[in-house]
Every structure is written in structure tokens, then in C-alpha cells.
Design an enzyme around this catalytic site. Structure first.
Site, PDB file in Angstrom:
ATOM      1  N   HIS A 158      -6.844  -8.062  -0.292  1.00 37.73           N
ATOM      2  CA  HIS A 158      -6.837  -6.895   0.593  1.00 37.73           C
ATOM      3  C   HIS A 158      -7.700  -7.205   1.817  1.00 37.73           C
ATOM      4  O   HIS A 158      -8.929  -7.155   1.748  1.00 37.73           O
ATOM      5  CB  HIS A 158      -7.402  -5.708  -0.202  1.00 37.73           C
ATOM      6  CG  HIS A 158      -7.090  -4.383   0.389  1.00 37.73           C
ATOM      7  ND1 HIS A 158      -5.846  -3.801   0.285  1.00 37.73           N
ATOM      8  CD2 HIS A 158      -7.845  -3.516   1.093  1.00 37.73           C
ATOM      9  CE1 HIS A 158      -5.859  -2.638   0.887  1.00 37.73           C
ATOM     10  NE2 HIS A 158      -7.063  -2.435   1.395  1.00 37.73           N
ATOM     11  N   HIS A 207      -3.302  -4.249   2.932  1.00 38.89           N
ATOM     12  CA  HIS A 207      -4.237  -3.530   3.808  1.00 38.89           C
ATOM     13  C   HIS A 207      -3.735  -3.300   5.223  1.00 38.89           C
ATOM     14  O   HIS A 207      -4.022  -2.261   5.802  1.00 38.89           O
ATOM     15  CB  HIS A 207      -5.620  -4.222   3.878  1.00 38.89           C
ATOM     16  CG  HIS A 207      -6.618  -3.492   4.729  1.00 38.89           C
ATOM     17  ND1 HIS A 207      -7.097  -2.239   4.414  1.00 38.89           N
ATOM     18  CD2 HIS A 207      -7.226  -3.828   5.910  1.00 38.89           C
ATOM     19  CE1 HIS A 207      -7.964  -1.850   5.343  1.00 38.89           C
ATOM     20  NE2 HIS A 207      -8.046  -2.783   6.263  1.00 38.89           N
ATOM     21  N   ASP A 233       0.817  -1.228   0.000  1.00 41.47           N
ATOM     22  CA  ASP A 233       0.000   0.000   0.000  1.00 41.47           C
ATOM     23  C   ASP A 233       0.851   1.278   0.000  1.00 41.47           C
ATOM     24  O   ASP A 233       1.591   1.529   0.957  1.00 41.47           O
ATOM     25  CB  ASP A 233      -0.911   0.044   1.236  1.00 41.47           C
ATOM     26  CG  ASP A 233      -1.860  -1.152   1.317  1.00 41.47           C
ATOM     27  OD1 ASP A 233      -1.392  -2.301   1.204  1.00 41.47           O
ATOM     28  OD2 ASP A 233      -3.068  -0.920   1.525  1.00 41.47           O
ATOM     29  N   ASN A 290     -10.595  -1.271   0.024  1.00 41.50           N
ATOM     30  CA  ASN A 290     -11.744  -0.568   0.597  1.00 41.50           C
ATOM     31  C   ASN A 290     -11.706   0.939   0.350  1.00 41.50           C
ATOM     32  O   ASN A 290     -12.708   1.620   0.547  1.00 41.50           O
ATOM     33  CB  ASN A 290     -11.844  -0.853   2.101  1.00 41.50           C
ATOM     34  CG  ASN A 290     -10.561  -0.561   2.825  1.00 41.50           C
ATOM     35  OD1 ASN A 290      -9.476  -0.934   2.359  1.00 41.50           O
ATOM     36  ND2 ASN A 290     -10.644   0.101   3.949  1.00 41.50           N
ATOM     37  N   HIS A 291     -10.564   1.487  -0.102  1.00 42.33           N
ATOM     38  CA  HIS A 291     -10.490   2.919  -0.407  1.00 42.33           C
ATOM     39  C   HIS A 291     -10.547   3.198  -1.913  1.00 42.33           C
ATOM     40  O   HIS A 291     -10.162   4.271  -2.358  1.00 42.33           O
ATOM     41  CB  HIS A 291      -9.214   3.521   0.191  1.00 42.33           C
ATOM     42  CG  HIS A 291      -9.246   3.621   1.679  1.00 42.33           C
ATOM     43  ND1 HIS A 291      -8.402   2.913   2.503  1.00 42.33           N
ATOM     44  CD2 HIS A 291     -10.071   4.311   2.500  1.00 42.33           C
ATOM     45  CE1 HIS A 291      -8.694   3.180   3.771  1.00 42.33           C
ATOM     46  NE2 HIS A 291      -9.709   4.025   3.793  1.00 42.33           N
ATOM     47  N   HIS A 318      -0.631  -2.921   6.165  1.00 45.07           N
ATOM     48  CA  HIS A 318       0.503  -1.986   6.086  1.00 45.07           C
ATOM     49  C   HIS A 318       1.718  -2.428   6.904  1.00 45.07           C
ATOM     50  O   HIS A 318       2.623  -1.631   7.118  1.00 45.07           O
ATOM     51  CB  HIS A 318       0.101  -0.569   6.522  1.00 45.07           C
ATOM     52  CG  HIS A 318      -0.875   0.107   5.606  1.00 45.07           C
ATOM     53  ND1 HIS A 318      -0.910   1.471   5.419  1.00 45.07           N
ATOM     54  CD2 HIS A 318      -1.840  -0.386   4.810  1.00 45.07           C
ATOM     55  CE1 HIS A 318      -1.872   1.792   4.573  1.00 45.07           C
ATOM     56  NE2 HIS A 318      -2.454   0.669   4.183  1.00 45.07           N
ATOM     57  N   GLU A 343      -4.539   2.256  -3.461  1.00 49.22           N
ATOM     58  CA  GLU A 343      -5.779   2.823  -2.898  1.00 49.22           C
ATOM     59  C   GLU A 343      -5.564   3.907  -1.852  1.00 49.22           C
ATOM     60  O   GLU A 343      -6.496   4.639  -1.530  1.00 49.22           O
ATOM     61  CB  GLU A 343      -6.651   1.710  -2.291  1.00 49.22           C
ATOM     62  CG  GLU A 343      -5.993   1.061  -1.089  1.00 49.22           C
ATOM     63  CD  GLU A 343      -6.988   0.574  -0.044  1.00 49.22           C
ATOM     64  OE1 GLU A 343      -8.178   0.465  -0.358  1.00 49.22           O
ATOM     65  OE2 GLU A 343      -6.545   0.314   1.081  1.00 49.22           O
ATOM     66  N   ASN A 344      -4.327   4.004  -1.307  1.00 45.68           N
ATOM     67  CA  ASN A 344      -4.052   5.033  -0.291  1.00 45.68           C
ATOM     68  C   ASN A 344      -3.090   6.103  -0.804  1.00 45.68           C
ATOM     69  O   ASN A 344      -2.594   6.926  -0.024  1.00 45.68           O
ATOM     70  CB  ASN A 344      -3.414   4.404   0.962  1.00 45.68           C
ATOM     71  CG  ASN A 344      -4.276   3.341   1.598  1.00 45.68           C
ATOM     72  OD1 ASN A 344      -3.809   2.247   1.884  1.00 45.68           O
ATOM     73  ND2 ASN A 344      -5.535   3.649   1.801  1.00 45.68           N
TER      74      ASN A 344
HETATM   75 FE   FE2 Z   1      -7.180  -0.794   2.725  1.00 45.21          FE
END
Ligand code: FE2
Length: 267
Positions: free
Chosen positions: A156, A183, A10, A69-70, A185, A41-42
Site C-alpha cells: 500500500h 492506495h 481499494d 493508512n486507513h 486508486h 481500508e476505505n
Molecule cells: Fe490508502
């Protein structure tokens, strides 16, 4: 002939993008990967992904992006998911009607590699469809007649157990050659190649600030824990930059070697 994939954990905010820009060109020169995939996604302020930051990362050498999820927070992220021939995907097990797609065949040189993105359900807010059944449907219906060198899965998910379960579930699919978790991290220390030739790591980790709580500045998070009052998430570069990823060496449908990458830079 063998080939290589670098997967980047991520990418968290500006520090994450800077870490990719700092480390990836050297890793590409050293390992000559056929494909570089990042979980994006982040990448934009920790929540989503915009076109400017997409260009920063592609200019640094990333070919393809997964999400989680992001994936639906930024207008431009959604438009990248929806574009024709996208290089950004989102988890395949969102209910029908979600923007974008959950897998894509990436052609690189002589290789055809299917990249699949799935999201876990344990301790995740979103009530997505079953990741295992979704994967079976993709394998048995959507990819059944595709000629592929390899299938690469970014799962994820929050828990180590759900990610491990996905690894073993994939043993029934001959062409799957990599399962990597994202996810949480935090890079795990369990890289392995399973008996059916699947390279696995429970979590790839993240790119971002070294002195952080999964990419987010430490002090506001401690304040929130102590006061239970909402605090703004800040993404800074405290403690230097951290780059986490994984190098997969492949031989046709099988992974032969998984090497976690964990680099830091005091900027
Ligand atoms: Fe995530």
C-alpha cells in the site's frame, strides 16, 4: 495443480461496496478463484471498515481483507484487526504496539497462502518502519519454517517507483508469487510476470464511483483546490460504478498469468 487468486483494489465507500456486490459473484462463477482478497481500508465512507460493511463484502464473496493508512480510523475496524483468527490485516511495518497483525496464512481448500500487507514511506504521512527490512524479517524469521504454496503481497504505497522496487526486492524470495500495489486508486497498465515467477501490477485500482477523484465526489475536491478551504469528502455513485481488480493464475510458487480486471456499470 494450478489455482487462482482474485485481488480487488481499494473498495471506496458505498459505491465501491456496491460495485463488488454487482461484479464479484459473476467473476467468481466465471473464474472459480481459490481465494478472493480485497483492500478494505476505505470501504466504510472512505475511511476505515466496519462490521456491517465487512459482512456485505464477505457475503459477496471476499474471503480476506488487507488495509493501509486507513486501517485504524474506525473502532470496529480495530476490533476486527484484534480479533482471534482475523480475516482483516493491516500493514506489517507499523511500529510495535499497533493493533492487529501484518500477515496471515490463509488456508483455502488444499492451499496455504500467506498474505502479507506492507505500507510504503514515500509521500505517506505515517513514518512506518522500512517495508523492505520488515518483509525480510517476516520471510527469514516468521515464515521461514511454514509450508506454503504461495506468498501474496499487497504493498500500500503512493509512488509507482516504491512499488516497483518492492517487486524487484521480492525476487530473492522464492515463494513470493504475487506483488500488487494499492492506495493510489488508479489501475496501472504494467501487469507482468517476472523471471522468478512473481505476478506484479503497480496498482490494482479501486472500486467506487466512476465519475470521481479516486472515489471522492468531484465538485468538493475542485472547490478545495480553488479556495484552499476544507471540504467534506463525499462518496456518491456519479457516473456509475467501477470495479478494478486483478486475476492471478498460479502454479505452485509461481504466477503464470496476471490479468487486470476493469469493469464499469451505468447504474
Ligand atoms: Fe490508502
Amino acid at each position: 495443480m494450478s489455482y487462482k487468486i482474485i485481488f480487488i483494489g481499494d473498495v471506496s465507500g458505498g459505491a465501491g461496496r456496491k460495485a463488488v456486490q454487482h461484479f464479484l459473484p459473476g467473476l467468481i462463477e466465471k473464474h472459480q478463484p481459490d481465494l478472493v482478497i480485497a483492500n478494505g481500508e476505505n470501504a466504510t465512507h472512505g475511511h476505515g471498515f466496519n462490521r456491517v460493511h465487512h459482512k456485505e463484502l464477505t457475503d459477496a464473496g471476499v474471503h480476506f481483507f488487507t488495509g493501509g493508512n486507513h486501517s485504524f480510523y474506525e473502532h470496529e475496524h480495530v476490533s476486527m484487526l484484534n480479533q482471534k483468527d482475523p480475516d482483516v490485516i493491516r500493514p506489517a511495518n507499523y511500529p510495535p504496539g499497533a493493533p492487529g497483525r501484518g500477515w496471515k496464512i490463509v488456508e483455502t481448500g488444499m492451499r496455504r497462502i500467506a498474505v502479507i500487507n506492507l505500507q510504503g514511506r514515500a509521500f505517506m504521512k505515517e513514518e512506518v518502519d522500512c517495508p523492505l527490512r520488515t518483509l525480510s524479517k517476516i520471510m527469514n524469521e516468521e515464515l521461514a519454517h511454514e509450508h506454503l504454496d504461495s506468498i501474496f503481497i499487497d504493498f500500500h504505497a503512493e509512488t509507482t517507483s516504491e512499488k516497483k522496487a518492492m517487486f524487484y526486492y521480492c525476487e530473492q524470495f522464492e515463494r513470493v508469487s504475487a506483488v500488487v500495489g494499492t492506495h493510489t486508486h488508479v489501475q496501472t497498465n504494467d501487469a507482468q510476470v517476472g523471471p522468478t515467477g512473481i505476478g506484479f501490477l503497480t496498482d490494482a485500482g479501486m472500486c467506487g464511483a466512476y465519475r470521481s477523484i479516486i472515489g471522492v465526489a468531484v465538485e468538493p475536491i475542485l472547490k478545495r483546490m480553488l479556495t484552499q478551504l476544507p471540504q467534506k469528502h463525499i462518496y456518491n455513485e456519479d457516473g456509475g460504478l467501477q470495479f478494478n481488480g486483478v486475476l492471478f493464475k498460479m502454479e505452485q510458487h509461481d504466477c503464470t498469468e496476471v490479468t487486470p480486471i476493469n469493469l464499469t456499470f451505468e447504474n
